[in-house]
Design a protein around this motif. Sequence first.
Motif, PDB file in Angstrom:
ATOM      1  N   VAL A  92       0.840  -1.194   0.000  1.00 13.25           N
ATOM      2  CA  VAL A  92       0.000   0.000   0.000  1.00 13.25           C
ATOM      3  C   VAL A  92       0.877   1.246   0.000  1.00 13.25           C
ATOM      4  O   VAL A  92       0.614   2.210  -0.723  1.00 13.25           O
ATOM      5  N   ALA A  93       1.937   1.236   0.809  1.00 13.70           N
ATOM      6  CA  ALA A  93       2.844   2.388   0.885  1.00 13.70           C
ATOM      7  C   ALA A  93       3.556   2.601  -0.453  1.00 13.70           C
ATOM      8  O   ALA A  93       3.707   3.733  -0.907  1.00 13.70           O
ATOM      9  N   GLN A  94       3.987   1.522  -1.099  1.00 15.87           N
ATOM     10  CA  GLN A  94       4.658   1.639  -2.389  1.00 15.87           C
ATOM     11  C   GLN A  94       3.708   2.197  -3.452  1.00 15.87           C
ATOM     12  O   GLN A  94       4.103   3.029  -4.272  1.00 15.87           O
ATOM     13  N   LYS A  95       2.460   1.755  -3.399  1.00 11.83           N
ATOM     14  CA  LYS A  95       1.471   2.260  -4.347  1.00 11.83           C
ATOM     15  C   LYS A  95       1.223   3.749  -4.114  1.00 11.83           C
ATOM     16  O   LYS A  95       1.118   4.530  -5.065  1.00 11.83           O
ATOM     17  N   ALA A  96       1.171   4.163  -2.856  1.00 11.12           N
ATOM     18  CA  ALA A  96       0.964   5.575  -2.524  1.00 11.12           C
ATOM     19  C   ALA A  96       2.149   6.415  -2.993  1.00 11.12           C
ATOM     20  O   ALA A  96       1.965   7.510  -3.544  1.00 11.12           O
ATOM     21  N   VAL A  97       3.361   5.925  -2.789  1.00 14.24           N
ATOM     22  CA  VAL A  97       4.559   6.652  -3.222  1.00 14.24           C
ATOM     23  C   VAL A  97       4.576   6.776  -4.745  1.00 14.24           C
ATOM     24  O   VAL A  97       4.889   7.838  -5.293  1.00 14.24           O
ATOM     25  N   LYS A  98       4.204   5.717  -5.433  1.00 11.29           N
ATOM     26  CA  LYS A  98       4.162   5.750  -6.896  1.00 11.29           C
ATOM     27  C   LYS A  98       3.157   6.797  -7.378  1.00 11.29           C
ATOM     28  O   LYS A  98       3.449   7.572  -8.293  1.00 11.29           O
ATOM     29  N   GLN A  99       1.990   6.848  -6.736  1.00 10.08           N
ATOM     30  CA  GLN A  99       0.974   7.828  -7.114  1.00 10.08           C
ATOM     31  C   GLN A  99       1.450   9.253  -6.832  1.00 10.08           C
ATOM     32  O   GLN A  99       1.257  10.159  -7.638  1.00 10.08           O
ATOM     33  N   LEU A 100       2.095   9.463  -5.698  1.00  4.98           N
ATOM     34  CA  LEU A 100       2.607  10.793  -5.347  1.00  4.98           C
ATOM     35  C   LEU A 100       3.687  11.252  -6.325  1.00  4.98           C
ATOM     36  O   LEU A 100       3.732  12.421  -6.708  1.00  4.98           O
ATOM     37  N   ARG A 101       4.551  10.330  -6.735  1.00  4.00           N
ATOM     38  CA  ARG A 101       5.579  10.682  -7.720  1.00  4.00           C
ATOM     39  C   ARG A 101       4.948  11.052  -9.056  1.00  4.00           C
ATOM     40  O   ARG A 101       5.387  11.992  -9.727  1.00  4.00           O
ATOM     41  N   LEU A 102       3.909  10.327  -9.435  1.00  5.91           N
ATOM     42  CA  LEU A 102       3.205  10.617 -10.677  1.00  5.91           C
ATOM     43  C   LEU A 102       2.574  12.010 -10.611  1.00  5.91           C
ATOM     44  O   LEU A 102       2.697  12.803 -11.541  1.00  5.91           O
ATOM     45  N   GLU A 103       1.919  12.329  -9.508  1.00  2.00           N
ATOM     46  CA  GLU A 103       1.281  13.633  -9.353  1.00  2.00           C
ATOM     47  C   GLU A 103       2.314  14.759  -9.291  1.00  2.00           C
ATOM     48  O   GLU A 103       2.052  15.864  -9.773  1.00  2.00           O
ATOM     49  N   ALA A 104       3.467  14.501  -8.704  1.00  2.50           N
ATOM     50  CA  ALA A 104       4.507  15.525  -8.609  1.00  2.50           C
ATOM     51  C   ALA A 104       5.118  15.826  -9.974  1.00  2.50           C
ATOM     52  O   ALA A 104       5.610  16.930 -10.200  1.00  2.50           O
ATOM     53  N   SER A 105       5.064  14.873 -10.898  1.00  2.87           N
ATOM     54  CA  SER A 105       5.681  15.075 -12.207  1.00  2.87           C
ATOM     55  C   SER A 105       4.749  15.741 -13.214  1.00  2.87           C
ATOM     56  O   SER A 105       5.174  16.057 -14.326  1.00  2.87           O
ATOM     57  N   VAL A 106       3.494  15.982 -12.835  1.00  2.00           N
ATOM     58  CA  VAL A 106       2.537  16.611 -13.745  1.00  2.00           C
ATOM     59  C   VAL A 106       2.924  18.075 -13.957  1.00  2.00           C
ATOM     60  O   VAL A 106       3.215  18.796 -13.004  1.00  2.00           O
ATOM     61  N   ARG A 107       2.928  18.494 -15.224  1.00  2.00           N
ATOM     62  CA  ARG A 107       3.235  19.886 -15.556  1.00  2.00           C
ATOM     63  C   ARG A 107       2.077  20.758 -15.112  1.00  2.00           C
ATOM     64  O   ARG A 107       0.923  20.483 -15.398  1.00  2.00           O
ATOM     65  N   ARG A 108       2.363  21.834 -14.416  1.00  2.00           N
ATOM     66  CA  ARG A 108       1.328  22.718 -13.895  1.00  2.00           C
ATOM     67  C   ARG A 108       1.470  24.106 -14.499  1.00  2.00           C
ATOM     68  O   ARG A 108       2.563  24.540 -14.824  1.00  2.00           O
ATOM     69  N   ILE A 109       0.324  24.773 -14.655  1.00  2.00           N
ATOM     70  CA  ILE A 109       0.331  26.152 -15.119  1.00  2.00           C
ATOM     71  C   ILE A 109      -0.517  26.973 -14.152  1.00  2.00           C
ATOM     72  O   ILE A 109      -1.313  26.430 -13.387  1.00  2.00           O
ATOM     73  N   LYS A 110      -0.349  28.274 -14.208  1.00  2.00           N
ATOM     74  CA  LYS A 110      -1.105  29.161 -13.333  1.00  2.00           C
ATOM     75  C   LYS A 110      -2.577  29.157 -13.745  1.00  2.00           C
ATOM     76  O   LYS A 110      -2.903  28.968 -14.918  1.00  2.00           O
TER      77      LYS A 110
END
Length: 71
Positions: free
Chosen positions: A12-30
């Motif tokens: 569960v922790a590994q899955k959560a870390v994988k999801q967090l890394r995916l969300e952190a890599s998303v390109r964001r704009i204002k």
Amino acid sequence: MSNNNAVGSLAVAQKAVKQLRLEASVRRIKVSQAAMDLRNFCLQNATKDPLLMGVPSGDNPFRPPKSCTIF
């Protein structure tokens, strides 16, 4: 039994870390930039929007049927 829980918790922790890394890599704009892009898109495509321009009667599948009379 506790070893099984530890393995499950690790998965569960590994899955959560994988999801967090995916969300952190998303390109964001204002938000202001996203709003301006959305506004420009709407203005550019307004002529193709049937809600704004209406549907031509020949292309409208929901138009009332024409009555037919036979003499």
